[in-house]
Structures are given as structure tokens and as C-alpha cells.
Scaffold this motif. Structure first.
Motif, PDB file in Angstrom:
ATOM      1  N   ALA A 284     121.904  52.582 -77.186  1.00 58.88           N
ATOM      2  CA  ALA A 284     122.304  53.116 -75.879  1.00 58.88           C
ATOM      3  C   ALA A 284     121.123  53.832 -75.230  1.00 58.88           C
ATOM      4  O   ALA A 284     120.430  54.617 -75.877  1.00 58.88           O
ATOM      5  N   GLY A 285     120.875  53.525 -73.973  1.00 60.99           N
ATOM      6  CA  GLY A 285     119.756  54.141 -73.265  1.00 60.99           C
ATOM      7  C   GLY A 285     118.408  53.554 -73.615  1.00 60.99           C
ATOM      8  O   GLY A 285     117.372  54.107 -73.220  1.00 60.99           O
ATOM      9  N   MET A 286     118.396  52.425 -74.321  1.00 65.13           N
ATOM     10  CA  MET A 286     117.153  51.783 -74.750  1.00 65.13           C
ATOM     11  C   MET A 286     117.063  50.366 -74.183  1.00 65.13           C
ATOM     12  O   MET A 286     118.074  49.771 -73.802  1.00 65.13           O
ATOM     13  N   PRO A 287     115.863  49.778 -74.139  1.00 62.87           N
ATOM     14  CA  PRO A 287     115.729  48.392 -73.686  1.00 62.87           C
ATOM     15  C   PRO A 287     116.444  47.437 -74.644  1.00 62.87           C
ATOM     16  O   PRO A 287     116.639  47.740 -75.827  1.00 62.87           O
ATOM     17  N   GLU A 288     116.839  46.284 -74.124  1.00 61.50           N
ATOM     18  CA  GLU A 288     117.483  45.288 -74.971  1.00 61.50           C
ATOM     19  C   GLU A 288     116.469  44.684 -75.944  1.00 61.50           C
ATOM     20  O   GLU A 288     115.269  44.769 -75.750  1.00 61.50           O
ATOM     21  N   GLY A 289     117.001  44.107 -77.031  1.00 63.93           N
ATOM     22  CA  GLY A 289     116.152  43.525 -78.067  1.00 63.93           C
ATOM     23  C   GLY A 289     116.705  43.822 -79.448  1.00 63.93           C
ATOM     24  O   GLY A 289     117.897  44.098 -79.618  1.00 63.93           O
ATOM     25  N   VAL A 302     120.779  44.003 -85.724  1.00 63.02           N
ATOM     26  CA  VAL A 302     121.532  43.411 -84.627  1.00 63.02           C
ATOM     27  C   VAL A 302     120.590  43.057 -83.489  1.00 63.02           C
ATOM     28  O   VAL A 302     119.423  43.466 -83.469  1.00 63.02           O
ATOM     29  N   ILE A 303     121.107  42.307 -82.539  1.00 65.11           N
ATOM     30  CA  ILE A 303     120.372  41.977 -81.338  1.00 65.11           C
ATOM     31  C   ILE A 303     121.147  42.527 -80.142  1.00 65.11           C
ATOM     32  O   ILE A 303     122.363  42.346 -80.056  1.00 65.11           O
ATOM     33  N   VAL A 304     120.468  43.217 -79.252  1.00 65.81           N
ATOM     34  CA  VAL A 304     121.122  43.767 -78.066  1.00 65.81           C
ATOM     35  C   VAL A 304     120.770  42.885 -76.875  1.00 65.81           C
ATOM     36  O   VAL A 304     119.603  42.722 -76.527  1.00 65.81           O
ATOM     37  N   LEU A 311     125.777  40.461 -83.601  1.00 69.17           N
ATOM     38  CA  LEU A 311     125.187  40.017 -84.855  1.00 69.17           C
ATOM     39  C   LEU A 311     124.057  39.042 -84.542  1.00 69.17           C
ATOM     40  O   LEU A 311     124.079  38.371 -83.499  1.00 69.17           O
ATOM     41  N   PRO A 312     123.047  38.949 -85.420  1.00 68.06           N
ATOM     42  CA  PRO A 312     121.903  38.075 -85.120  1.00 68.06           C
ATOM     43  C   PRO A 312     122.282  36.621 -84.830  1.00 68.06           C
ATOM     44  O   PRO A 312     121.608  35.955 -84.039  1.00 68.06           O
ATOM     45  N   ASP A 313     123.387  36.130 -85.448  1.00 71.77           N
ATOM     46  CA  ASP A 313     123.806  34.750 -85.172  1.00 71.77           C
ATOM     47  C   ASP A 313     124.712  34.663 -83.940  1.00 71.77           C
ATOM     48  O   ASP A 313     125.219  33.598 -83.598  1.00 71.77           O
ATOM     49  N   VAL A 321     126.584  49.697 -76.475  1.00 71.38           N
ATOM     50  CA  VAL A 321     125.388  50.402 -76.014  1.00 71.38           C
ATOM     51  C   VAL A 321     125.692  51.129 -74.700  1.00 71.38           C
ATOM     52  O   VAL A 321     124.801  51.429 -73.917  1.00 71.38           O
ATOM     53  N   ALA A 322     126.971  51.416 -74.487  1.00 69.35           N
ATOM     54  CA  ALA A 322     127.411  52.029 -73.242  1.00 69.35           C
ATOM     55  C   ALA A 322     127.020  53.496 -73.157  1.00 69.35           C
ATOM     56  O   ALA A 322     126.814  54.168 -74.170  1.00 69.35           O
ATOM     57  N   THR A 323     126.938  53.983 -71.937  1.00 71.39           N
ATOM     58  CA  THR A 323     126.848  55.410 -71.650  1.00 71.39           C
ATOM     59  C   THR A 323     128.039  55.765 -70.760  1.00 71.39           C
ATOM     60  O   THR A 323     128.680  54.880 -70.181  1.00 71.39           O
ATOM     61  N   CYS A 324     128.346  57.044 -70.651  1.00 64.38           N
ATOM     62  CA  CYS A 324     129.596  57.442 -70.001  1.00 64.38           C
ATOM     63  C   CYS A 324     129.668  57.058 -68.529  1.00 64.38           C
ATOM     64  O   CYS A 324     130.744  56.746 -68.017  1.00 64.38           O
TER      65      CYS A 324
END
Length: 393
Positions: A284-289, A302-304, A311-313, A321-324
Motif C-alpha cells: 500500500a502506498g508503493m509502486p506496483e511490482g 506476490v505481484i502487485v 499470487l505470482p501465477d 494495497v488500498a488506502t482509506c
């Protein structure tokens, strides 16, 4: 720190209505709310520029953010998670564990105690939420199966005696010993919640009467209608809807639950029995990846992507990864919930569930000065925790 803080030119979301006006804060408390200017010549002034002034968001189920998890085993994780979520309007949170060995839970409770004292620039901690390890194996979701077990009386009594920080404990109420467990929790001022459970309606009804009054992340990790020996049985989801007085949590990221289910929850439970939660992991609050669910060294890789952890597959979701701010926005845009009711689900309702509504969750004179200022799109402009500006302004 200024002894007084004045917020002007805001659209103030009060329990009754939205007013254009001014709020005066003295040290940690709201001391005045008015539709007119308040004379306070020595106060530090924050001009809200016509934006909304809301009670601060209260997240009662959160695991991480800003690249950290509460199970990482270090104090900095607690502090950085609190700072990260404050940027998105969260002023109070209940740090949440994952299913783990007893030693890891005790260490996390120690870290909570030490971090709580040093947490001056982030969302305030309201106590710990232990999620597990007493769960139904086939409803474990992303919980580590190595540590899932039935309620162990000797173990939970030791953990409860070890720390006064525990305010909530989620478990599967149909397990052997789970009702006795709930009674012991309540005797020690801890709220039982049902989670990762394969119970049927009849079991949930008994559990509710024995203290399981909150459904943890509704729909996720719980049974629905099932067949056993050809007969249909209502599950936990149906029980949560049928028991009017049961509160429910919703991960309102728009992905864990699509729009029709968000609308259904709102239609049946109404604005008073729903608490929005992030259930956020470290991303949460971070770049995807690439990321990790749980402990940074031993957790699940995991993959975001697409606003959720997978999950990786890519066979299943692996965490929020939500914020309020996103939760409020989603309920308004996808579930057609009015702003004041979405805010109630993010402020007053969580405060009531956690028993802190006598001091948090609404903008009322005498209560804690926990405030979020945001625009029409719920983009956070400023966050104030106990009268202290911790973000924006």
C-alpha cells in the motif's frame, strides 16, 4: 507545537449535516465548531480552500504499507506504516497480525508497545488485532497453513496475559473450543470477530450470542450457501446479512468485491453496520511490482498489479494495497453511497466497533482533533492527528 489550530473555509462533515465553517483545536481536542469565524488570534490557521473537513479515517484492519508489514519484526515497520497511511487520511488504526507461531506474536506485541510510545507523526494506534491462528484450514486464504490450529486454551491465556495491547482477535467460531475462547476474550476486554470460517448459519447464530459480533472482511475467507448430504445450508455470509445487529467489514477497493456486491452489502446492512477496511499489505502506498505478503524474509512472494496483490501465477488475489481514501471513493463511485454515509463507514462505525466513539470518529466539541481534509475526488490535502498536523497543510 501551537497550542491552538484553526481550520477555516471548510465544508465540515458533522454528524448531522455538512456546514461551511470553522473548527478550533486546542492542543489535542476540538474546542469549537462554528458556521462563522472563530476569534483565536494566536492560532495557527489552515485554510481548507472550500475542501471537505472530515473526521479522520479509522482503519480497524490493516497489515502494512509503505514497504513494511507489522510482522516484519522491527519497530520501524510500525512507525513507517503509521506515517504512510496518514498521508491518505488515516488518523487511527488497529495493527493486524497474520497467523504465526506464538513466539512471533509475542514479539510483535512487544514491538507494538515500544513503537506506540514513539509514534508521533503517523496514524495513532488503537491496540492490536490478532488475525488467527485459530482458523478453518479450507478458508485460510493467504494465511500460512503451517500455523493454523484450533483454539489452544493454554496458549491464548498466555498471550492475553502477556500484553494488554490486544483489543480484538479474529477466529473461526465453529472450531472446537472457539466459544469458550470468545468468552475468555470478552472477560479480558477483547472483542472476538469471526474470520476464515466454514461455519453454517446455526453455528454463527450461537457464536453471535457468545460475542462474535463482527464479521471480518465480509465475503473473503468465509462460507456461503453450501450442500451437505444433499441439503442446503446458509453460511457465514448469509448469517451476517440475516443477523441485523452483526457488524461487517468490507475491503472496498473495488476489486475484492465488485460493484454489485458492494451495493448488496450497503442495501442489506445499511450505513450503520458497515466498517470500511483496507486490509492492506506492505505494498500500500508503493509502486506496483514484486512484493511480499507477511514477514519480509519468510512471507509469500506476490505481484502487485491492477491495484491489487496477486499470487505470482495470477490464480488468486493475495492481498489489498488500498488506502482509506480509496475506500471512500470506491463506495461513492461504485456503490452509489452518499459522501456522508461513506464517511460514517470510515469513521464513526469503526470507532463504535472498537469502543472509542466517545473520543473519536466524529467532529464534535470535546472529542479528539483527528481530521482529514480532502477535495471532491477524496484526494487528501491535510491530516491532523490529536491536534497535530502530520501531513499537508
Amino acid at each position: 507545537m501551537n497550542k491552538q489550530l484553526k481550520i477555516t473555509n471548510g465544508r465540515i462533515i458533522t454528524p448531522q449535516c455538512i456546514i461551511n465553517g470553522t473548527i478550533l483545536i486546542s492542543q489535542t481536542k476540538i474546542t469549537a465548531i462554528s458556521q462563522r469565524d472563530i476569534d483565536a488570534p494566536d492560532a495557527l490557521v489552515i485554510d481548507a480552500h472550500g475542501n471537505y473537513v472530515s473526521p479522520g479515517f479509522i482503519d480497524i484492519h490493516v497489515h502494512g504499507g509503505g514497504g513494511h508489514d507489522f510482522m516484519d519484526g522491527n519497530e520501524e515497520a510500525f512507525l513507517e506504516i503509521a506515517r504512510t497511511h496518514a498521508r491518505y487520511g488515516t488518523t487511527a488504526m488497529v495493527p493486524t497480525t497474520l497467523t504465526a507461531e506464538k513466539a512471533d506474536l509475542l514479539k510483535t506485541l512487544d514491538l507494538y508497545a515500544s513503537a506506540d510510545v514513539k509514534n508521533t507523526m503517523g496514524a495513532q494506534f488503537l491496540g492490536m488485532h490478532l488475525e488467527g491462528p485459530y482458523f478453518a484450514m479450507n478458508q485460510r486464504g493467504a494465511q500460512d497453513p503451517r500455523y493454523i490450529r484450533n483454539p489452544d486454551e493454554e496458549e491464548y491465556k498466555e498471550i492475553i496475559a502477556y500484553s494488554k495491547a490486544i483489543k480484538r482477535w479474529s477466529a473461526a467460531p465453529e472450531l472446537p473450543g472457539a466459544i469458550k475462547f470468545a468468552k475468555y476474550l470478552q472477560a479480558n476486554g477483547i472483542m472476538p470477530a469471526l474470520a476464515h470460517t466454514d461455519a453454517i448459519y446455526e453455528e454463527v447464530a450461537v457464536a453471535f450470542e457468545n460475542g462474535y459480533t463482527l464479521a471480518t472482511h465480509l465475503y473473503s475467507g468465509m462460507s456461503g450457501v453450501s450442500r451437505r448430504n444433499a441439503y442446503r445450508y446458509a453460511g457465514v455470509i448469509e448469517a451476517a446479512f440475516l443477523i441485523d445487529a452483526m457488524d461487517v467489514e468490507v475491503i472496498a477497493d473495488g476489486i475484492h468485491l465488485p460493484a454489485p456486491l458492494l451495493k448488496l452489502v450497503y442495501k442489506i446492512k445499511g450505513p450503520d453496520r458497515v466498517a470500511l477496511i483496507t486490509d492492506a499489505m506492505r505494498a500500500a502506498g508503493m509502486p506496483e511490482g514484486d512484493s511480499v505478503l507477511g514477514n519480509k524474509d519468510t512471507g509469500l512472494k506476490v505481484i502487485v498489479e491492477d491495484g491489487v496483490a496477486k499470487l505470482p501465477d495470477r490464480s488468486s488475489f493475495a492481498g489489498s494495497v488500498a488506502t482509506c481514501d480509496r475506500l471512500v471513493r470506491t463506495m461513492m463511485e461504485m456503490a452509489d453511497v452518499p459522501l456522508h454515509e461513506a464517511i460514517k463507514m470510515m469513521t464513526k462505525n469503526p470507532a463504535t466497533i472498537m469502543g472509542v466513539d466517545d473520543r473519536k470518529g466524529t467532529l464534535v466539541e470535546g472529542l479528539d482533533a483527528d481530521i482529514a481534509i480532502f477535495d471532491e475526488q477524496i484526494n487528501i490535502q491535510a491530516t491532523i492527528v490529536n491536534g497535530k498536523l502530520v501531513f499537508g497543510g
